[in-house]
Design a protein around this motif. Structure first.
Motif, PDB file in Angstrom:
ATOM      1  N   GLU A   1       6.725  19.049   3.307  1.00  0.00           N
ATOM      2  CA  GLU A   1       5.557  18.776   4.153  1.00  0.00           C
ATOM      3  C   GLU A   1       4.296  18.622   3.296  1.00  0.00           C
ATOM      4  N   TRP A   2       4.112  19.535   2.323  1.00  0.00           N
ATOM      5  CA  TRP A   2       2.940  19.449   1.440  1.00  0.00           C
ATOM      6  C   TRP A   2       2.971  18.161   0.613  1.00  0.00           C
ATOM      7  N   PHE A   3       4.133  17.831   0.076  1.00  0.00           N
ATOM      8  CA  PHE A   3       4.228  16.649  -0.782  1.00  0.00           C
ATOM      9  C   PHE A   3       4.012  15.375   0.024  1.00  0.00           C
ATOM     10  N   GLU A   4       4.454  15.362   1.257  1.00  0.00           N
ATOM     11  CA  GLU A   4       4.221  14.216   2.137  1.00  0.00           C
ATOM     12  C   GLU A   4       2.727  14.017   2.353  1.00  0.00           C
ATOM     13  N   GLU A   5       2.003  15.120   2.566  1.00  0.00           N
ATOM     14  CA  GLU A   5       0.547  15.029   2.731  1.00  0.00           C
ATOM     15  C   GLU A   5      -0.109  14.497   1.467  1.00  0.00           C
ATOM     16  N   LEU A   6       0.328  15.005   0.311  1.00  0.00           N
ATOM     17  CA  LEU A   6      -0.246  14.581  -0.970  1.00  0.00           C
ATOM     18  C   LEU A   6      -0.029  13.091  -1.216  1.00  0.00           C
ATOM     19  N   THR A   7       1.196  12.628  -1.052  1.00  0.00           N
ATOM     20  CA  THR A   7       1.497  11.229  -1.333  1.00  0.00           C
ATOM     21  C   THR A   7       0.813  10.301  -0.334  1.00  0.00           C
ATOM     22  N   ASN A   8       0.805  10.680   0.925  1.00  0.00           N
ATOM     23  CA  ASN A   8       0.155   9.841   1.937  1.00  0.00           C
ATOM     24  C   ASN A   8      -1.340   9.718   1.676  1.00  0.00           C
ATOM     25  N   ARG A   9      -1.963  10.839   1.297  1.00  0.00           N
ATOM     26  CA  ARG A   9      -3.401  10.821   1.028  1.00  0.00           C
ATOM     27  C   ARG A   9      -3.721   9.941  -0.177  1.00  0.00           C
ATOM     28  N   SER A  10      -2.947  10.081  -1.239  1.00  0.00           N
ATOM     29  CA  SER A  10      -3.189   9.304  -2.460  1.00  0.00           C
ATOM     30  C   SER A  10      -2.931   7.817  -2.222  1.00  0.00           C
ATOM     31  N   TYR A  11      -1.844   7.509  -1.547  1.00  0.00           N
ATOM     32  CA  TYR A  11      -1.470   6.114  -1.322  1.00  0.00           C
ATOM     33  C   TYR A  11      -2.417   5.431  -0.345  1.00  0.00           C
ATOM     34  N   SER A  12      -2.838   6.146   0.688  1.00  0.00           N
ATOM     35  CA  SER A  12      -3.733   5.570   1.680  1.00  0.00           C
ATOM     36  C   SER A  12      -5.050   5.149   1.037  1.00  0.00           C
ATOM     37  N   ALA A  13      -5.575   6.010   0.162  1.00  0.00           N
ATOM     38  CA  ALA A  13      -6.839   5.681  -0.515  1.00  0.00           C
ATOM     39  C   ALA A  13      -6.671   4.446  -1.397  1.00  0.00           C
ATOM     40  N   ALA A  14      -5.540   4.356  -2.105  1.00  0.00           N
ATOM     41  CA  ALA A  14      -5.308   3.219  -2.997  1.00  0.00           C
ATOM     42  C   ALA A  14      -5.095   1.928  -2.217  1.00  0.00           C
ATOM     43  N   LYS A  15      -4.397   2.005  -1.092  1.00  0.00           N
ATOM     44  CA  LYS A  15      -4.102   0.801  -0.301  1.00  0.00           C
ATOM     45  C   LYS A  15      -5.376   0.097   0.145  1.00  0.00           C
ATOM     46  N   HIS A  16      -6.388   0.866   0.475  1.00  0.00           N
ATOM     47  CA  HIS A  16      -7.618   0.275   0.986  1.00  0.00           C
ATOM     48  C   HIS A  16      -8.544  -0.176  -0.135  1.00  0.00           C
ATOM     49  N   ALA A  17      -8.239   0.199  -1.370  1.00  0.00           N
ATOM     50  CA  ALA A  17      -9.150  -0.104  -2.477  1.00  0.00           C
ATOM     51  C   ALA A  17      -8.667  -1.232  -3.390  1.00  0.00           C
ATOM     52  N   LEU A  18      -7.365  -1.512  -3.383  1.00  0.00           N
ATOM     53  CA  LEU A  18      -6.812  -2.444  -4.364  1.00  0.00           C
ATOM     54  C   LEU A  18      -6.389  -3.765  -3.736  1.00  0.00           C
ATOM     55  N   ARG A  19      -6.583  -4.818  -4.505  1.00  0.00           N
ATOM     56  CA  ARG A  19      -6.172  -6.156  -4.074  1.00  0.00           C
ATOM     57  C   ARG A  19      -4.711  -6.402  -4.459  1.00  0.00           C
ATOM     58  N   PRO A  20      -4.055  -7.388  -3.837  1.00  0.00           N
ATOM     59  CA  PRO A  20      -2.635  -7.633  -4.110  1.00  0.00           C
ATOM     60  C   PRO A  20      -2.303  -7.841  -5.582  1.00  0.00           C
ATOM     61  N   ARG A  21      -3.174  -8.553  -6.324  1.00  0.00           N
ATOM     62  CA  ARG A  21      -2.854  -8.805  -7.734  1.00  0.00           C
ATOM     63  C   ARG A  21      -2.883  -7.518  -8.548  1.00  0.00           C
ATOM     64  N   ALA A  22      -3.774  -6.605  -8.206  1.00  0.00           N
ATOM     65  CA  ALA A  22      -3.813  -5.319  -8.900  1.00  0.00           C
ATOM     66  C   ALA A  22      -2.536  -4.534  -8.633  1.00  0.00           C
ATOM     67  N   TRP A  23      -2.020  -4.630  -7.395  1.00  0.00           N
ATOM     68  CA  TRP A  23      -0.758  -3.967  -7.079  1.00  0.00           C
ATOM     69  C   TRP A  23       0.387  -4.553  -7.902  1.00  0.00           C
ATOM     70  N   GLU A  24       0.366  -5.845  -8.111  1.00  0.00           N
ATOM     71  CA  GLU A  24       1.410  -6.469  -8.925  1.00  0.00           C
ATOM     72  C   GLU A  24       1.363  -5.955 -10.364  1.00  0.00           C
ATOM     73  N   VAL A  25       0.163  -5.815 -10.898  1.00  0.00           N
ATOM     74  CA  VAL A  25       0.002  -5.270 -12.254  1.00  0.00           C
ATOM     75  C   VAL A  25       0.516  -3.833 -12.299  1.00  0.00           C
ATOM     76  N   PHE A  26       0.154  -3.065 -11.291  1.00  0.00           N
ATOM     77  CA  PHE A  26       0.572  -1.661 -11.260  1.00  0.00           C
ATOM     78  C   PHE A  26       2.089  -1.529 -11.174  1.00  0.00           C
ATOM     79  N   GLU A  27       2.708  -2.322 -10.315  1.00  0.00           N
ATOM     80  CA  GLU A  27       4.158  -2.255 -10.170  1.00  0.00           C
ATOM     81  C   GLU A  27       4.862  -2.669 -11.467  1.00  0.00           C
TER      82      GLU A  27
END
Length: 248
Positions: free
Chosen positions: A149-175
């Protein structure tokens, strides 16, 4: 002291906090004659992001420092022993000590963070504080559920912030960065599908701003940077892998 009087080993850690190899090298060169040559003292320098590799090439330090040794992370199969060793070292009664985390969950977190022990222990500390505001779990099943439950909260919080801040090309670089192991140089731009460093740099900068990548620069060559996926980046990568199939 006389040569037979023994000596003291001094460890200077976290040299990456000096940020640039030129800064680190300059400081060590200044310390050479006033500190590194003192009888009875021997120094160990350590730091992440490859900064010690460049420091060791300084002509003024030749003969004073050895070639750097690259020390890899503790094998994930030994990760549970890391947790056990701390209980044995710090608990008054190790056999009766209670922690809300299981050894297997510690091992999984250590694996997700790619062997970053400091970050793993820091997150475990956060988890223990999270548990302290709730009813302490008893038994392996309950502790596993709490940690999930704690780890789900941590990952969701981190990913949600990144999703709204990064453009698709940056995601491609990251992946692509995570696919090749999490460490690369900007001169590897062709691997990422760019035709120049300049074309890739804005996306690296966006990922750094969001705490998912970190760079260290060699000041003897401004074009040469080691770029590394951060612990936060690996957590986001874990959440993204889990999330993408649902989108497809």
């Amino acid at each position: 002291p006389e040569s037979g009087d023994g000596g003291v080993i001094c460890v200077i850690d976290n040299m990456e906090l000096l940020q640039t190899s030129a800064h680190a090298r300059r400081i060590l060169e200044e310390l050479r004659d006033t500190l590194l040559t003192l009888p009875g003292l021997r120094f160990v320098f350590s730091g992440a992001t490859g900064i010690t590799l460049t420091v060791g090439t300084s002509p003024r330090l030749e003969g004073y420092v050895h070639q750097p040794l690259e020390i890899h992370e503790i094998d994930r199969n030994d990760a549970e022993h890391i947790l056990r060793s701390r209980i044995d070292a710090y608990a008054y009664f190790p056999e009766e000590a209670y922690l809300p985390i299981r050894g297997s969950d510690f091992k999984n977190l250590y694996t997700i963070l790619r062997g970053n022990l400091r970050s793993t222990l820091g997150h475990v500390d956060d988890y223990c504080m999270w548990v302290s505001d709730r009813k302490a779990p008893e038994g392996d099943r309950e502790r596993s559920r709490h940690f999930a439950e704690w780890f789900e909260e941590l990952t969701n919080r981190s990913y949600s912030a990144a999703k709204h801040a990064l453009r698709p090309r940056a995601w491609e670089v990251f992946e692509a960065a995570t696919d090749i192991g999490g460490e690369f140089s900007q001169s590897d731009y062709e691997i990422f599908g760019f035709n120049s460093i300049a074309a890739m740099r804005p996306h690296i900068r966006d990922l750094e701003t969001n705490g998912m990548l970190i760079s260290s620069q060699d000041d003897t060559d401004k074009r040469r940077k080691t770029v590394t996926v951060t612990p936060k980046g690996w957590i986001v990568a874990h959440a993204r892998i889990r999330d993408l199939p649902r989108k497809g």
